[in-house]
Structures are given as structure tokens and as C-alpha cells.
Design an enzyme around this catalytic site. Structure first.
Site, PDB file in Angstrom:
ATOM      1  N   SER A   1     -10.595 -24.418  -4.392  1.00  0.00           N
ATOM      2  CA  SER A   1     -10.328 -24.946  -3.111  1.00  0.00           C
ATOM      3  C   SER A   1     -11.546 -24.482  -2.143  1.00  0.00           C
ATOM      4  O   SER A   1     -12.153 -25.502  -1.297  1.00  0.00           O
ATOM      5  CB  SER A   1      -9.186 -24.235  -2.429  1.00  0.00           C
ATOM      6  OG  SER A   1      -9.070 -23.022  -2.202  1.00  0.00           O
TER       7      SER A   1
ATOM      8  N   LEU B   1     -16.834 -10.376 -13.713  1.00  0.00           N
ATOM      9  CA  LEU B   1     -17.959  -9.478 -12.975  1.00  0.00           C
ATOM     10  C   LEU B   1     -19.303  -9.564 -13.478  1.00  0.00           C
ATOM     11  O   LEU B   1     -19.105 -10.137 -14.739  1.00  0.00           O
ATOM     12  CB  LEU B   1     -17.603  -7.869 -13.559  1.00  0.00           C
ATOM     13  CG  LEU B   1     -16.508  -7.099 -12.796  1.00  0.00           C
ATOM     14  CD1 LEU B   1     -16.178  -5.766 -13.298  1.00  0.00           C
ATOM     15  CD2 LEU B   1     -16.666  -7.065 -11.189  1.00  0.00           C
TER      16      LEU B   1
ATOM     17  N   HIS C   1     -13.821 -12.600  -0.559  1.00  0.00           N
ATOM     18  CA  HIS C   1     -12.795 -11.773  -0.932  1.00  0.00           C
ATOM     19  C   HIS C   1     -11.524 -11.784   0.102  1.00  0.00           C
ATOM     20  O   HIS C   1     -11.862 -11.632   1.422  1.00  0.00           O
ATOM     21  CB  HIS C   1     -13.203 -10.255  -1.107  1.00  0.00           C
ATOM     22  CG  HIS C   1     -12.060  -9.601  -1.400  1.00  0.00           C
ATOM     23  ND1 HIS C   1     -11.610  -9.609  -2.980  1.00  0.00           N
ATOM     24  CD2 HIS C   1     -11.220  -8.506  -1.003  1.00  0.00           C
ATOM     25  CE1 HIS C   1     -10.758  -8.795  -3.002  1.00  0.00           C
ATOM     26  NE2 HIS C   1     -10.341  -8.418  -1.940  1.00  0.00           N
TER      27      HIS C   1
END
Ligand code: GAR
Length: 212
Positions: free
Chosen positions: A24, A103, A120
């Protein structure tokens, strides 16, 4: 020492968006680019997951995709080396991690120092990790939010570019809070990309300065 990250104005920069899932945020970036709200071309969408719905969004928008399954790579460095070849081939100047649940290696971070952004879903440094919204909700915070930051060698740690909060109200369910957070993400991420690609971001140690 203060560093200007992008010196030239008006140049359309090639960006790469890294995704693993729904996408999104990718959609919000695609929409902003198509409205010319950001001076950037999405040169490629990179994914570690060939099932990611984000890839469908990229295809619908006629954006190239590069899917690389981590299976079969002995190390994170080896995987990232292949990704770097693709980014170099496309002359990418900014990497945007948008729900990329993998990562990146230290050598990748060093190669693209201050050129990798992440989003985040919490007010960092609180609630790092993969369940930022749920962790904040269960903790019982009254406010949480969204952080866009540069990526460094530590998880959810690099210099903060933009950060905004939302309230957690008495009647909020986890789903309601997720909705609020995603809405805010879709506003903040294109804005951070716009600032970067217009050369309006300077970095001074951990402090990101924004020219308004
Ligand atoms: C977003 O909420 C993003 O903040 C989060 O994954 C979601 C991806 O959604 N990222 C992290 O938690 C990274 N630690 P999307 O695929 O719909 O853009």
C-alpha cells in the site's frame, strides 16, 4: 559536519522501491509520482517474495519489477550483490524500503549511505521490529505514529527524516489503529521522497535538517 544529500534541483531521480507484501505504501508512491508530486521515476520495484501483492500493483502501473528469492544465496551479502547489480544498471539514486521485511547487509548500507529510507509504523525508538502497531497497541500507549528514517547498520535506528503521531482512542481496535497508521504512512512517505529528490534534506550526525 552538515552534508547536503542531493545538490541538484529539478532533475528526475531514479528510485527503487523494495517490497515484501501488500504494497500500500508503494501504491501511495506510485500515485504521488503519477500526479507529479514527486520528481522521481520509480525505475524498479524489488521484492524478495514473488507472491507479494505489491508486484501486482507495480505491473498495473507499468513499473518494472525485479524479484529475487533469498533461497539459494549463502549469505545476505551475496543476495545484496545481485540486487546492487540491478540498481547500478538502472542508475538508482534513492532506495525506498516499503514493507521490505528483510534486513539489508552492512555492505549494502555502506554503499548507499544516506540513500536508503525506511518507513516504520511507530514513533521510533519505541516499538522497533516487525509488529510496531500491535506492540504499541498492546502496551497501551495513548499516542503512536509513523517514522520515516534513513537506514543504518542497526535495526530501525538511522537518522529520522519525518515523524508524526496519531492518538489511540478508548474505542480503537487494533484494526482501527492500523487504518490510522497506514493513512498517515501514505501521506508521510511520498513527502519524504519529495524532500529528498528536491534536494531539501541535509544530514548532520543523527539530525536531519529539512529546508522548507
Ligand atoms: C507498513 O506498515 C510499514 O510501516 C511496515 O510494513 C507495512 C507494509 O505495508 N514496515 C515495518 O514494520 C518495517 N519494520 P505495505 O506493504 O502495505 O506498504
Amino acid at each position: 559536519m552538515t552534508l547536503w544529500l542531493v545538490k541538484s534541483y529539478g532533475v528526475s531521480m531514479n528510485i527503487a522501491v523494495f517490497v515484501s507484501g501488500n504494497g500500500s505504501n508503494l501504491q501511495a508512491i506510485i500515485d504521488a509520482a503519477s500526479r507529479k508530486n514527486i520528481k522521481a521515476k520509480i525505475a524498479v520495484v524489488v521484492s524478495d517474495n514473488r507472491e507479494a501483492y505489491a508486484l501486482e500493483r507495480a505491473r498495473k502501473a507499468a513499473v518494472d519489477t525485479f524479484v529475487l528469492d533469498p533461497k539459494g544465496f549463502a549469505s545476505r551479502e551475496d543476495y545484496d550483490k545481485e540486487v546492487i547489480k540491478e540498481l547500478e544498471r538502472r542508475d538508482v539514486g534513492l532506495i525506498v524500503l516499503a514493507g521490505f521485511m528483510r534486513l539489508v547487509s552492512d555492505s549494502f548500507v555502506r554503499k548507499y549511505k544516506n540513500k536508503i529510507m525506511n518507513i516504520h509504523p511507530s514513533i521510533l525508538p519505541s516499538f522497533k521490529g516487525t509488529h510496531g502497531i500491535k506492540d504499541a497497541f498492546e502496551y497501551g500507549v495513548k499516542r503512536t505514529g509513523v517514522t520515516v528514517h534513513f537506514v543504518d547498520e542497526k535495526l530501525d535506528h538511522g537518522p529520522i527524516i519525518l515523524q508524526e503521531s496519531v492518538s489511540v482512542d478508548e474505542n480503537d481496535t487494533l484494526e482501527k489503529l492500523e487504518e490510522k497508521i497506514h493513512k498517515l504512512e501514505h501521506k508521510l512517505y511520498p513527502e519524504a521522497i519529495r524532500l529528498f529528490t528536491e534536494g531539501k534534506i541535509r544530514i548532520d550526525g543523527r539530525k536531519v535538517r529539512i529546508q522548507v
